[in-house]
Design a protein around this motif. Structure first.
Motif, PDB file in Angstrom:
ATOM      1  N   TYR A   1       0.824  -1.215   0.000  1.00  0.00           N
ATOM      2  CA  TYR A   1       0.000   0.000   0.000  1.00  0.00           C
ATOM      3  C   TYR A   1       0.862   1.272   0.000  1.00  0.00           C
ATOM      4  O   TYR A   1       0.565   2.230  -0.715  1.00  0.00           O
ATOM      5  CB  TYR A   1      -0.922  -0.029   1.229  1.00  0.00           C
TER       6      TYR A   1
ATOM      7  N   LYS B   1       0.686   4.413  -2.577  1.00  0.00           N
ATOM      8  CA  LYS B   1       0.303   5.716  -2.021  1.00  0.00           C
ATOM      9  C   LYS B   1       1.365   6.775  -2.365  1.00  0.00           C
ATOM     10  O   LYS B   1       1.067   7.920  -2.693  1.00  0.00           O
ATOM     11  CB  LYS B   1       0.165   5.571  -0.505  1.00  0.00           C
TER      12      LYS B   1
ATOM     13  N   LYS C   1       0.492   9.540  -6.299  1.00  0.00           N
ATOM     14  CA  LYS C   1       0.113  10.537  -5.295  1.00  0.00           C
ATOM     15  C   LYS C   1      -1.098  11.389  -5.678  1.00  0.00           C
ATOM     16  O   LYS C   1      -1.689  12.024  -4.822  1.00  0.00           O
ATOM     17  CB  LYS C   1       1.299  11.418  -4.945  1.00  0.00           C
TER      18      LYS C   1
ATOM     19  N   GLU D   1      -8.055   7.865  -2.684  1.00  0.00           N
ATOM     20  CA  GLU D   1      -7.747   6.785  -1.752  1.00  0.00           C
ATOM     21  C   GLU D   1      -8.302   5.424  -2.218  1.00  0.00           C
ATOM     22  O   GLU D   1      -7.610   4.416  -2.191  1.00  0.00           O
ATOM     23  CB  GLU D   1      -8.301   7.148  -0.360  1.00  0.00           C
TER      24      GLU D   1
ATOM     25  N   ILE E   1      -6.201   3.923  -4.968  1.00  0.00           N
ATOM     26  CA  ILE E   1      -4.917   3.393  -4.498  1.00  0.00           C
ATOM     27  C   ILE E   1      -5.114   2.015  -3.864  1.00  0.00           C
ATOM     28  O   ILE E   1      -4.350   1.078  -4.122  1.00  0.00           O
ATOM     29  CB  ILE E   1      -4.269   4.367  -3.493  1.00  0.00           C
TER      30      ILE E   1
END
Ligand code: SF4
Length: 159
Positions: free
Chosen positions: A121, A125, A129, A133, A136
């Motif tokens: 993760y 992340k 960028k 969320e 990702i």
């Protein structure tokens, strides 16, 4: 067995889609790139050596946006930011994290072993960028799943 030249993020995109359940990749009639061809080779155990590039790769060659080793597409969700620049930022970051170099041939099975240790993760992340969320988490889960599925395919071919 084949040798391929590929952008690092293209490899992870293929693993993500395979992890999501796509077993047979089909041509994209709009972009006309070779994503389907390279993806099918990768997931079906046909790749022996892999070379990473940050310029146009074996997927990009026939794409309508590939000219003079550059991608002339744009990133819609970043208000038309250059996709070439966006991809290069991602690909540079990935190779830095993996301590690998552009332009070198790596045994693909060794890369799969490396990915089984490096994908997590925090990597997604950090590198993706600008993504939401949920995207990702999706990317993380399915790319890991896909990389294990592909690894098992190569192991079963070896016997
Ligand atoms: S040239 Fe750009 S849009 Fe076309 S396949 Fe390559 S990265 Fe994708």
């Amino acid at each position: 067995m084949e040798n391929i030249v590929i952008k690092p993020h293209h490899l992870l995109d293929i693993l993500k889609l395979y992890g999501k359940g796509i077993e047979n990749f089909v041509p994209d009639i709009n972009y006309k790139h070779n994503f389907y061809l390279i993806a099918n080779m990768i997931v079906n155990g046909k790749v022996e050596f892999i070379r990473f590039t940050r310029d146009c790769d074996d997927i990009c060659r026939p794409c309508k946006y590939c000219k003079t080793e550059k991608c002339y597409d744009v990133v819609a969700f970043l208000n038309g930011y250059s996709k070439d620049q966006y991809n290069k930022e991602i690909d540079d970051e990935l190779l830095k994290i993996w301590s690998l170099r552009f332009g070198m041939d790596y045994n693909f099975k060794d890369i799969l072993v490396m990915l089984s240790k490096e994908l997590n993760y925090h990597l997604f992340k950090k590198v993706w960028k600008y993504e939401q969320e949920y995207a990702i988490q999706f990317r993380n889960a399915f790319t890991i799943m896909g990389s294990y599925k592909v690894f098992l395919n190569y192991m079963s071919i070896e016997g």
